[in-house]
Scaffold this motif. Structure first.
Motif, PDB file in Angstrom:
ATOM      1  N   HIS A   1       0.820  -1.200   0.000  1.00 28.88           N
ATOM      2  CA  HIS A   1       0.000   0.000   0.000  1.00 28.88           C
ATOM      3  C   HIS A   1       0.865   1.266   0.000  1.00 28.88           C
ATOM      4  O   HIS A   1       2.054   1.239   0.300  1.00 28.88           O
ATOM      5  CB  HIS A   1      -0.898  -0.003   1.239  1.00 28.88           C
TER       6      HIS A   1
ATOM      7  N   ILE B   1      -4.290  -2.563   1.348  1.00 33.86           N
ATOM      8  CA  ILE B   1      -5.313  -2.228   0.362  1.00 33.86           C
ATOM      9  C   ILE B   1      -5.494  -3.453  -0.532  1.00 33.86           C
ATOM     10  O   ILE B   1      -4.721  -3.686  -1.475  1.00 33.86           O
ATOM     11  CB  ILE B   1      -4.914  -1.002  -0.474  1.00 33.86           C
TER      12      ILE B   1
ATOM     13  N   LEU C   1      -7.690   9.525  -2.236  1.00 33.84           N
ATOM     14  CA  LEU C   1      -8.700   8.651  -1.631  1.00 33.84           C
ATOM     15  C   LEU C   1      -9.639   8.065  -2.671  1.00 33.84           C
ATOM     16  O   LEU C   1     -10.179   6.973  -2.471  1.00 33.84           O
ATOM     17  CB  LEU C   1      -9.505   9.427  -0.590  1.00 33.84           C
TER      18      LEU C   1
ATOM     19  N   ARG D   1      -8.499   4.856  -3.959  1.00 35.95           N
ATOM     20  CA  ARG D   1      -8.215   4.052  -2.769  1.00 35.95           C
ATOM     21  C   ARG D   1      -6.718   3.781  -2.611  1.00 35.95           C
ATOM     22  O   ARG D   1      -6.297   2.665  -2.355  1.00 35.95           O
ATOM     23  CB  ARG D   1      -8.984   2.724  -2.817  1.00 35.95           C
TER      24      ARG D   1
ATOM     25  N   TYR E   1      -5.373   5.178  -0.168  1.00 37.77           N
ATOM     26  CA  TYR E   1      -5.473   5.069   1.285  1.00 37.77           C
ATOM     27  C   TYR E   1      -6.923   4.757   1.623  1.00 37.77           C
ATOM     28  O   TYR E   1      -7.827   5.032   0.838  1.00 37.77           O
ATOM     29  CB  TYR E   1      -5.057   6.370   1.981  1.00 37.77           C
ATOM     30  N   ASP E   2      -7.131   4.178   2.808  1.00 37.79           N
ATOM     31  CA  ASP E   2      -8.489   3.977   3.311  1.00 37.79           C
ATOM     32  C   ASP E   2      -8.835   5.102   4.287  1.00 37.79           C
ATOM     33  O   ASP E   2      -7.981   5.567   5.050  1.00 37.79           O
ATOM     34  CB  ASP E   2      -8.607   2.623   4.015  1.00 37.79           C
TER      35      ASP E   2
ATOM     36  N   ASP F   1     -19.255   1.995  -2.804  1.00 35.74           N
ATOM     37  CA  ASP F   1     -18.100   2.314  -1.956  1.00 35.74           C
ATOM     38  C   ASP F   1     -16.842   1.724  -2.586  1.00 35.74           C
ATOM     39  O   ASP F   1     -16.827   0.544  -2.972  1.00 35.74           O
ATOM     40  CB  ASP F   1     -18.310   1.744  -0.554  1.00 35.74           C
ATOM     41  N   VAL F   2     -15.800   2.523  -2.688  1.00 32.38           N
ATOM     42  CA  VAL F   2     -14.579   2.055  -3.358  1.00 32.38           C
ATOM     43  C   VAL F   2     -13.965   0.863  -2.630  1.00 32.38           C
ATOM     44  O   VAL F   2     -13.212   0.079  -3.223  1.00 32.38           O
ATOM     45  CB  VAL F   2     -13.542   3.195  -3.470  1.00 32.38           C
ATOM     46  N   ARG F   3     -14.258   0.680  -1.334  1.00 39.14           N
ATOM     47  CA  ARG F   3     -13.724  -0.466  -0.592  1.00 39.14           C
ATOM     48  C   ARG F   3     -14.408  -1.768  -0.978  1.00 39.14           C
ATOM     49  O   ARG F   3     -13.927  -2.852  -0.634  1.00 39.14           O
ATOM     50  CB  ARG F   3     -13.857  -0.221   0.911  1.00 39.14           C
TER      51      ARG F   3
ATOM     52  N   PRO G   1      -9.393  -3.348  -6.362  1.00 40.27           N
ATOM     53  CA  PRO G   1      -8.533  -2.192  -6.627  1.00 40.27           C
ATOM     54  C   PRO G   1      -8.172  -2.041  -8.100  1.00 40.27           C
ATOM     55  O   PRO G   1      -8.110  -0.918  -8.618  1.00 40.27           O
ATOM     56  CB  PRO G   1      -7.290  -2.474  -5.764  1.00 40.27           C
TER      57      PRO G   1
ATOM     58  N   LEU H   1     -11.207  -0.569  -9.922  1.00 39.29           N
ATOM     59  CA  LEU H   1     -11.391   0.819  -9.506  1.00 39.29           C
ATOM     60  C   LEU H   1     -10.400   1.739 -10.209  1.00 39.29           C
ATOM     61  O   LEU H   1     -10.776   2.795 -10.740  1.00 39.29           O
ATOM     62  CB  LEU H   1     -11.237   0.924  -7.983  1.00 39.29           C
ATOM     63  N   ARG H   2      -9.136   1.334 -10.221  1.00 38.74           N
ATOM     64  CA  ARG H   2      -8.099   2.221 -10.765  1.00 38.74           C
ATOM     65  C   ARG H   2      -8.110   2.269 -12.283  1.00 38.74           C
ATOM     66  O   ARG H   2      -7.584   3.211 -12.874  1.00 38.74           O
ATOM     67  CB  ARG H   2      -6.737   1.782 -10.218  1.00 38.74           C
TER      68      ARG H   2
END
Length: 455
Positions: free
Chosen positions: A131, A346, A417, A420, A422-423, A435-437, A441, A444-445
């Motif tokens: 991370h 992450i 953020l 993500r 970082y959380d 929610d990105v969590r 990953p 998302l990216r």
């Protein structure tokens, strides 16, 4: 702009997340380094065993030469046989030893390079998975040192495994032969071996702290160089060349101090480990000469004894070098394990969801987001402070929003953020209502584009 409610400010440090990992933690025991080394060796055990068998062939050729010399001299003096046959046999034994030596070196370096490559690939892939907070808290120069200098120490010890095998078998075989031929003379010749073992253990114990210090200080010096080179525009722009040079000089002095401590340890023990076998040679010449004059020993046996004693000098010296290399490899293994033992924070959720296939796409929402940097992100404890407090921000598709504020007010944090990096401490960051969590990953990216200021 969008609907922005909340603030970018400080808040109670007690809300700082507890789940993020700190910087690389030192203090692992030496056994961790040895275990990592042993695991690496087992992964290439077939090639290493073949190298060890070839080393036994080298040992056989080496041991055969003094025995053939003994028989050739004794029978030549008695006039029983011509020495030509024995000379040819000695040449053949030498050829066997030379051929095995070349093959042993090839296999040793081949196995070492394979293990080094595997470990480097594993370490590099693991560093990429870690991370952002880990990279914030650990200097690039230190990671580069672990991925290069420390792995080189691994390669060195694996290279000498066949050499150690051949030398150990040589020492044991020579000791047995000498005891069979002339027990008392053998005891006089080998009496130094316990002292070599004692000095070897002391040498290893005293060298290890200095070796760890050298590798630690070398990593810090590499960090200074890396920071100066990558930030050379800033250094030149503020005329800070002398400041950076002074900092590098401090780190270089630290490396020098640790290196001199290690050199002092070597200067105390290596000469003693080398001179011990030579004391055995003196005893062989003194007592063995009387045995020859009294007829209790042949000239050939005395000559072979001398050769055997001389053969012990290099193997025993190599054992001392192996001890030193083993300590370096163990120290390197500790530092490599410190990185490999870090778990990525992450990661994908156990049950990830997919982004909805809606049109238009790209709705971003910060819902009651609070976030703070701390020591785990490379921020000193005295400077640790939250930067976002219950931030509410909505950016609709095709809408442009400029976040304006002073330095370290949280502008870049908001951007980091969203993909993500970082959380959050509290609240949630949503992309198209998800929610990105809850997203992978990677997915998302791929859906978020960032252009960093360094670009």
């Amino acid at each position: 702009g969008g609907d922005a409610v909340g603030s970018v400010q400080t808040m109670d440090p007690s809300s700082t997340r507890q789940s993020r990992a700190p910087a690389i933690a030192a203090g692992h025991t030496e056994h961790v380094g040895w275990r990592l080394l042993w695991t690496s060796i087992k992964s290439q055990r077939v090639g290493i065993v073949i190298g060890m068998l070839v080393a036994l062939g080298w040992t056989l050729g080496r041991i055969a030469i003094p025995l053939l010399v003994q028989v050739g001299i004794d029978r030549g003096i008695d006039g029983q046989e011509s020495t030509t046959k024995w000379a040819l046999l000695i040449v053949l034994a030498g050829c066997l030893s030379a051929a095995c030596l070349g093959l042993r070196r090839y296999l040793a370096f081949s196995n070492a390079r394979i293990i080094e490559t595997r470990m480097r690939d594993r370490l590099f892939a693991h560093i990429q998975r870690l991370h952002f907070a880990f990279h914030d808290a650990n200097a690039t120069g230190d990671l580069m040192s672990r991925a290069n200098t420390d792995l080189q120490q691994f390669q060195n010890i694996i290279t000498i495994i066949p050499i150690i095998t051949g030398n150990l078998v040589l020492v044991v075989a020579v000791a047995i032969i000498m005891l069979v031929v002339q027990p008392l003379l053998a005891v006089l010749a080998l009496v130094s071996l316990p002292f070599v073992n004692y000095f070897g253990r002391r040498f290893a114990q005293e060298l290890h702290p200095s070796v760890m210090g050298i590798q630690r200080e070398s990593a810090e010096m590499a960090t200074v160089v890396e920071e100066t080179v990558t930030g050379v525009r800033v250094v030149k722009g503020f005329g800070a060349e002398q400041v950076r040079a002074a900092k590098l000089a401090v780190e270089a002095d630290d490396v020098h101090t640790q290196s001199m401590a290690a050199s002092m340890t070597r200067s105390r023990y290596l000469p003693a480990m080398e001179i011990m076998p030579n004391l055995g040679l003196i005893m062989v010449l003194a007592y063995g000469g009387h045995l020859v004059l009294d007829g209790q020993m042949t000239i050939g046996e005395l000559v072979s004894f001398n050769i055997f004693v001389l053969m012990l000098v290099q193997p025993l010296r190599m054992l001392g070098i192996a001890v030193a290399n083993g300590q370096r490899a163990a120290a390197a293994g500790e530092r490599i394990h410190e990185v490999l033992s870090e778990d990525p924070l992450i990661v994908a959720p156990e049950r990830p969801v997919a982004l909805p296939d809606c049109r238009p796409r790209g709705r971003v929402e910060f819902r009651g987001v609070s976030f703070s940097y701390g020591p785990e992100d490379g921020v000193p404890p005295t400077d640790a402070r939250p930067v976002l407090h219950e931030l509410d921000l909505v950016i609709d598709p095709a809408e442009s929003v400029a976040v304006v504020g002073p330095t370290v007010s949280g502008k870049s944090t908001i951007a980091n953020l969203l993909p993500r990096f970082y959380d959050v401490d509290a609240g949630g960051v949503l992309l198209d209502g998800v929610d990105v969590r809850d997203l992978r990953p990677q997915e998302l990216r791929r859906s978020v584009g960032l252009v960093f200021e360094e670009t």
